[in-house]
Design a protein around this motif. Structure first.
Motif, PDB file in Angstrom:
ATOM      1  N   GLY A 171      37.421  76.228 -38.383  1.00 10.59           N
ATOM      2  CA  GLY A 171      38.774  76.605 -38.800  1.00 10.59           C
ATOM      3  C   GLY A 171      39.435  77.488 -37.767  1.00 10.59           C
ATOM      4  O   GLY A 171      40.626  77.332 -37.464  1.00 10.59           O
ATOM      5  N   ALA A 172      38.652  78.418 -37.195  1.00 13.18           N
ATOM      6  CA  ALA A 172      39.216  79.355 -36.223  1.00 13.18           C
ATOM      7  C   ALA A 172      39.651  78.625 -34.965  1.00 13.18           C
ATOM      8  O   ALA A 172      40.702  78.932 -34.396  1.00 13.18           O
ATOM      9  CB  ALA A 172      38.194  80.439 -35.891  1.00 13.18           C
ATOM     10  N   HIS A 228      32.281  83.836 -34.793  1.00 11.38           N
ATOM     11  CA  HIS A 228      31.589  83.070 -35.827  1.00 11.38           C
ATOM     12  C   HIS A 228      30.278  82.497 -35.294  1.00 11.38           C
ATOM     13  O   HIS A 228      29.247  82.556 -35.958  1.00 11.38           O
ATOM     14  CB  HIS A 228      32.476  81.925 -36.313  1.00 11.38           C
ATOM     15  CG  HIS A 228      33.700  82.396 -37.027  1.00 11.38           C
ATOM     16  ND1 HIS A 228      34.861  82.719 -36.365  1.00 11.38           N
ATOM     17  CD2 HIS A 228      33.944  82.598 -38.328  1.00 11.38           C
ATOM     18  CE1 HIS A 228      35.765  83.100 -37.241  1.00 11.38           C
ATOM     19  NE2 HIS A 228      35.241  83.038 -38.437  1.00 11.38           N
ATOM     20  N   THR A 231      42.245  80.726 -32.721  1.00  6.48           N
ATOM     21  CA  THR A 231      41.870  82.132 -32.605  1.00  6.48           C
ATOM     22  C   THR A 231      40.508  82.320 -31.946  1.00  6.48           C
ATOM     23  O   THR A 231      40.028  83.431 -31.847  1.00  6.48           O
ATOM     24  CB  THR A 231      41.845  82.821 -33.971  1.00  6.48           C
ATOM     25  OG1 THR A 231      41.054  82.034 -34.846  1.00  6.48           O
ATOM     26  CG2 THR A 231      43.225  82.985 -34.534  1.00  6.48           C
ATOM     27  N   ILE A 276      30.312  79.940 -44.874  1.00 11.52           N
ATOM     28  CA  ILE A 276      31.532  80.672 -44.543  1.00 11.52           C
ATOM     29  C   ILE A 276      31.756  80.706 -43.031  1.00 11.52           C
ATOM     30  O   ILE A 276      32.832  80.382 -42.534  1.00 11.52           O
ATOM     31  CB  ILE A 276      31.473  82.108 -45.104  1.00 11.52           C
ATOM     32  CG1 ILE A 276      31.574  82.074 -46.624  1.00 11.52           C
ATOM     33  CG2 ILE A 276      32.596  82.956 -44.522  1.00 11.52           C
ATOM     34  CD1 ILE A 276      31.430  83.429 -47.271  1.00 11.52           C
ATOM     35  N   PHE A 277      30.700  81.083 -42.298  1.00 12.29           N
ATOM     36  CA  PHE A 277      30.918  81.257 -40.865  1.00 12.29           C
ATOM     37  C   PHE A 277      30.831  79.943 -40.110  1.00 12.29           C
ATOM     38  O   PHE A 277      31.465  79.792 -39.062  1.00 12.29           O
ATOM     39  CB  PHE A 277      29.953  82.305 -40.319  1.00 12.29           C
ATOM     40  CG  PHE A 277      30.246  83.658 -40.873  1.00 12.29           C
ATOM     41  CD1 PHE A 277      31.380  84.332 -40.473  1.00 12.29           C
ATOM     42  CD2 PHE A 277      29.432  84.231 -41.834  1.00 12.29           C
ATOM     43  CE1 PHE A 277      31.685  85.574 -41.013  1.00 12.29           C
ATOM     44  CE2 PHE A 277      29.731  85.463 -42.367  1.00 12.29           C
ATOM     45  CZ  PHE A 277      30.859  86.128 -41.956  1.00 12.29           C
ATOM     46  N   ASP A 282      34.154  82.339 -31.074  1.00 12.38           N
ATOM     47  CA  ASP A 282      32.925  82.944 -30.536  1.00 12.38           C
ATOM     48  C   ASP A 282      32.277  83.928 -31.504  1.00 12.38           C
ATOM     49  O   ASP A 282      31.053  83.976 -31.598  1.00 12.38           O
ATOM     50  CB  ASP A 282      33.167  83.591 -29.172  1.00 12.38           C
ATOM     51  CG  ASP A 282      34.439  84.403 -29.138  1.00 12.38           C
ATOM     52  OD1 ASP A 282      35.236  84.258 -30.086  1.00 12.38           O
ATOM     53  OD2 ASP A 282      34.648  85.171 -28.197  1.00 12.38           O
ATOM     54  N   ASN A 320      43.143  70.758 -41.977  1.00  8.08           N
ATOM     55  CA  ASN A 320      42.852  72.078 -42.531  1.00  8.08           C
ATOM     56  C   ASN A 320      41.608  72.090 -43.403  1.00  8.08           C
ATOM     57  O   ASN A 320      40.873  73.074 -43.447  1.00  8.08           O
ATOM     58  CB  ASN A 320      44.046  72.567 -43.351  1.00  8.08           C
ATOM     59  CG  ASN A 320      45.087  73.209 -42.462  1.00  8.08           C
ATOM     60  OD1 ASN A 320      44.757  73.684 -41.378  1.00  8.08           O
ATOM     61  ND2 ASN A 320      46.324  73.192 -42.900  1.00  8.08           N
ATOM     62  N   ALA A 333      42.811  76.813 -35.554  1.00  4.68           N
ATOM     63  CA  ALA A 333      43.944  77.729 -35.641  1.00  4.68           C
ATOM     64  C   ALA A 333      44.201  78.455 -34.325  1.00  4.68           C
ATOM     65  O   ALA A 333      45.126  79.241 -34.219  1.00  4.68           O
ATOM     66  CB  ALA A 333      43.692  78.747 -36.749  1.00  4.68           C
ATOM     67  N   ASN A 344      47.872  66.812 -41.382  1.00  7.02           N
ATOM     68  CA  ASN A 344      47.805  68.264 -41.294  1.00  7.02           C
ATOM     69  C   ASN A 344      46.869  68.834 -42.347  1.00  7.02           C
ATOM     70  O   ASN A 344      46.026  69.702 -42.080  1.00  7.02           O
ATOM     71  CB  ASN A 344      49.215  68.825 -41.503  1.00  7.02           C
ATOM     72  CG  ASN A 344      49.460  69.989 -40.585  1.00  7.02           C
ATOM     73  OD1 ASN A 344      48.529  70.476 -39.941  1.00  7.02           O
ATOM     74  ND2 ASN A 344      50.697  70.433 -40.512  1.00  7.02           N
TER      75      ASN A 344
END
Lengths: 250, 155, 63, 222
Positions: free
Chosen positions: D183-184, D194, D189, D176-177, D192, D50, D187, D46
């Motif tokens: 990461g998105a 990013h 979410t 970052i993006f 698109d 992450n 998770a 896990n």
């Protein structure tokens, strides 16, 4: 001697004639800086009332916001003079850009430091990686990069121009800092003062902040002029007028 | 091609690229690129699953409760449409108050409660002396009371 | 704004550490810049004075 | 103009092929750095999932930065760069050619090998796909921005550290993006937004970076 000599910007774009002008202006700017900062501090601590939600902790705003404004503004000015130096090949513009960088970096540091000290008691944390804080940190790195790059290049003309390219590339960061609180949902609060809407501060608080900003502004001018005078002396040491100037001083 | 034409082509490509980039960046901002999620977004299943994330909103009035052990607190974060109960063990920031903004990081439990590891207060850009704040609160209370007494016309 | 007493002023409603931590560091940083600028100017003048003196001496020995 | 671009591209790729060792170095660096993390952090799936996006992206950033030294410096030393400046073709085009070849040699291999490394971190299939796409969009931006830094520090003493100081802050948005997109998707979410931003960065960098690099090169060669 003709008293009706026309004022010319070109006249002051030569280091030789700018040097005494800077010398004449600098004490006035320094005096104004002391005056504004003094009045600003008085208002900050003795006139501005306690904030309803933050108590006395909000008094950091008077230097925090002023320093943050200066950090961005000085970068824009630095970028502007860098661009002028790059395009028009005027030595003085590059010298001014070089002289602005350390003061800009200092104000960026102050903005970050006071922000951390303000964040801890109000938000509950010294630092978060939100858009506003991250982009301001990048601004500090850009200033340091500019100074380091210019320091690493021995050839003066090349140092000026290389720094100018870096400064211009980095200008893109300034609007990101400014609008970050609008574009993203950040922990950092929005702007209290903007061109498009009425300020969301009590009058005396706003007054204190603006006067402090004026004081920092005058300070920046004075510090930059002092530094640019040193830079001029160093870089123009092969000229006769600098030799005469030094003879007069030593 | 003549040099002049070459330059023309390059500038044209440049302007097209800038326009494209501006469009893309602006349309990306329409989507959710966020520091925290609102309770409504969490209910709409837009928030991350199985990963810690931040929710932000207002602390619902009257929702703050301290458990018997004295360190665990419980409150409700709301964006006025939806609300999420939050559990937190630790010290709350000074500005943490009912009715004020909060951003909290933690995980969503299967039962829909949020277990926070960190609670941050989010304050707004309004600064005013306590007297002015009271006046505003009173004014708000008055209009609220009036709207209760006199429902808007046409309903 | 009336603080009543010196202690109240220093305490800043319990936020003294943060408020004064900000103001004092700002002051220190700005004063440090002023000092470094003064020293830089003095250094430049001294260095250049030596430089010109050396140049003059060279001229004299040459001629 | 196209011909000049193709010529630079062909030449640089040929040179890179002759110096295969250098090219492999960056790739090996990337693989080793990424593989060290599960060893250092422990095998908890896990946790690895992450941190995978961040680790992979930071390693890609560093690998790209290491290879920047090869971008202009060899041609600067043997005088080829000077010849190119005199060639009469727009310098921007030549810079573009060099950047493309730099990306083909040092960026594309990372994109291709990243999904494999992602498996070490137990990333699910859709995350591996987004990782590849984000690197595909992001590494060209790194090459483009890196070219500006490499040109600015050309022949300057201590240029290795300096280039890191100049270029890494500018890499931050891509990091970052890029990492955010993976990461998105992990998770749940959706990535698109990013990825759109990465495309935006790419377009912006394509327009601005070659000009800035060309200007910096001219300054360095004066």
């Amino acid at each position: 001697m003709s008293t009706r000599k026309r004022f010319s910007w070109y006249y002051f774009s030569s280091p030789q004639s700018f040097y005494p002008l800077a010398g004449a202006l600098q004490p006035w700017c320094a005096a104004l800086a002391v005056l504004f900062c003094g009045v600003g501090l008085y208002i900050s601590f003795f006139v501005a009332p306690t904030d309803a939600t933050q108590g006395e902790a909000y008094r950091i705003i008077f230097i925090h916001v002023a320093a943050a404004w200066m950090s961005m503004f000085l970068y824009l000015v630095m970028g502007f003079w860098s661009g002028v130096g790059l395009v028009l090949n005027t030595r003085l513009s590059s010298m001014v850009a070089t002289a602005l960088a350390p003061t800009g970096a200092l104000f960026t540091f102050i903005a970050l430091w006071t922000g951390a000290l303000w964040g801890k008691p109000t938000w509950g944390t010294w630092w978060v990686w939100d858009a506003r804080l991250t982009s301001e940190l990048i601004l500090l790195f850009l200033y340091i990069g500019f100074i380091a790059l210019q320091g690493a290049i021995d050839d003066q003309r090349r140092a000026d121009k290389a720094g100018a390219v870096l400064a211009l590339v980095g200008v893109i960061n300034v609007p990101i800092i400014y609008f970050s609180v609008k574009w993203w949902s950040t922990l950092h609060q929005g702007a209290s003062v903007s061109l498009t809407s009425a300020p969301t501060m009590a009058k005396t608080m706003l007054l204190g902040m603006l006067i402090m900003a004026l004081g920092f502004w005058m300070y920046s001018i004075a510090a930059t002029l002092a530094r640019v005078r040193c830079v001029i002396l160093e870089r123009e040491r092969h000229t006769d007028w600098v030799a005469a100037e030094i003879d007069g001083l030593a | 091609m003549k040099p002049r034409h070459k330059r023309f082509v390059l500038v044209g490509v440049g302007i097209a690229g800038l326009a494209l980039s501006a469009t893309l960046v602006l349309s990306a901002f329409q989507k959710n690129l966020v520091f925290f999620y609102t309770p409504s977004q969490v209910f709409a299943k837009e928030a991350p699953v199985g990963k810690s994330f931040r929710i932000g909103g207002l602390v619902e009035n009257g929702s703050l409760k301290r458990e018997a052990d004295g360190v665990t607190v419980q409150f409700v974060v709301t964006d006025t449409a939806k609300s999420i109960p939050v559990y937190y063990r630790g010290i709350l920031p000074d500005l943490f108050k009912e009715g004020k903004g909060v951003v909290t990081e933690g995980r969503l439990a299967p039962d829909g409660t949020f277990h926070a590891d960190e609670v941050l207060a989010k304050h707004d850009e309004n600064y005013m002396p306590p007297a002015a704040q009271e006046a505003i609160n009173e004014a708000k209370a008055n209009t609220a009371a009036q709207s209760l007494v006199m429902p808007p016309k046409g309903k | 704004m009336n603080w009543g007493s010196w202690q109240n002023f220093v305490a800043m409603g319990g936020y003294g550490l943060y408020v004064w931590g900000s103001y004092i560091v700002t002051l220190v940083v700005l004063v440090a810049e002023i000092v470094s600028l003064t020293m830089r100017r003095r250094g430049v003048i001294e260095r250049l004075a030596k430089y010109y003196a050396a140049r003059r001496r060279n001229h004299e020995t040459e001629t | 103009m196209i011909r000049a671009l193709a010529w630079v591209l062909r030449r640089d790729l040929l040179l890179a092929f002759r110096r295969r060792g250098d090219v492999a170095n960056a790739l090996v660096f990337f693989v080793i750095v990424v593989s060290l993390f599960p060893l250092g952090v422990g095998p908890e799936a896990n946790q690895l999932r992450n941190m995978a996006p961040g680790v992979l992206w930071v390693a890609a950033l560093l690998a790209c930065m290491l290879s920047l030294a090869r971008l202009f410096a060899p041609d600067h030393q043997d005088g080829t760069l000077e010849q190119m400046l005199l060639a009469g073709e727009p310098l921007v085009v030549l810079v573009m050619g060099k950047v493309i070849s730099h990306w083909l040699v040092s960026g594309l291999p990372l994109v291709l090998i990243a999904p494999l490394l992602g498996l070490q971190f137990d990333l699910p299939g859709n995350a591996l796909a987004v990782l590849s796409v984000s690197l595909l969009l992001g590494t060209p931006v790194l090459s483009l921005i890196g070219a500006v830094g490499a040109a600015l520090t050309l022949g300057v003493r201590g240029s290795g550290v300096l280039v890191a100081l100049l270029v890494l802050p500018l890499f931050v948005p891509v990091l970052i993006f890029g990492a955010g997109s993976v990461g998105a998707i992990v998770a749940g979410t959706g990535a698109d937004a990013h990825l759109l931003l990465l495309v935006g960065f790419l377009a912006l960098a394509l327009v601005l970076a070659p000009w800035a690099s060309a200007a910096a090169l001219r300054i360095a060669m004066e």
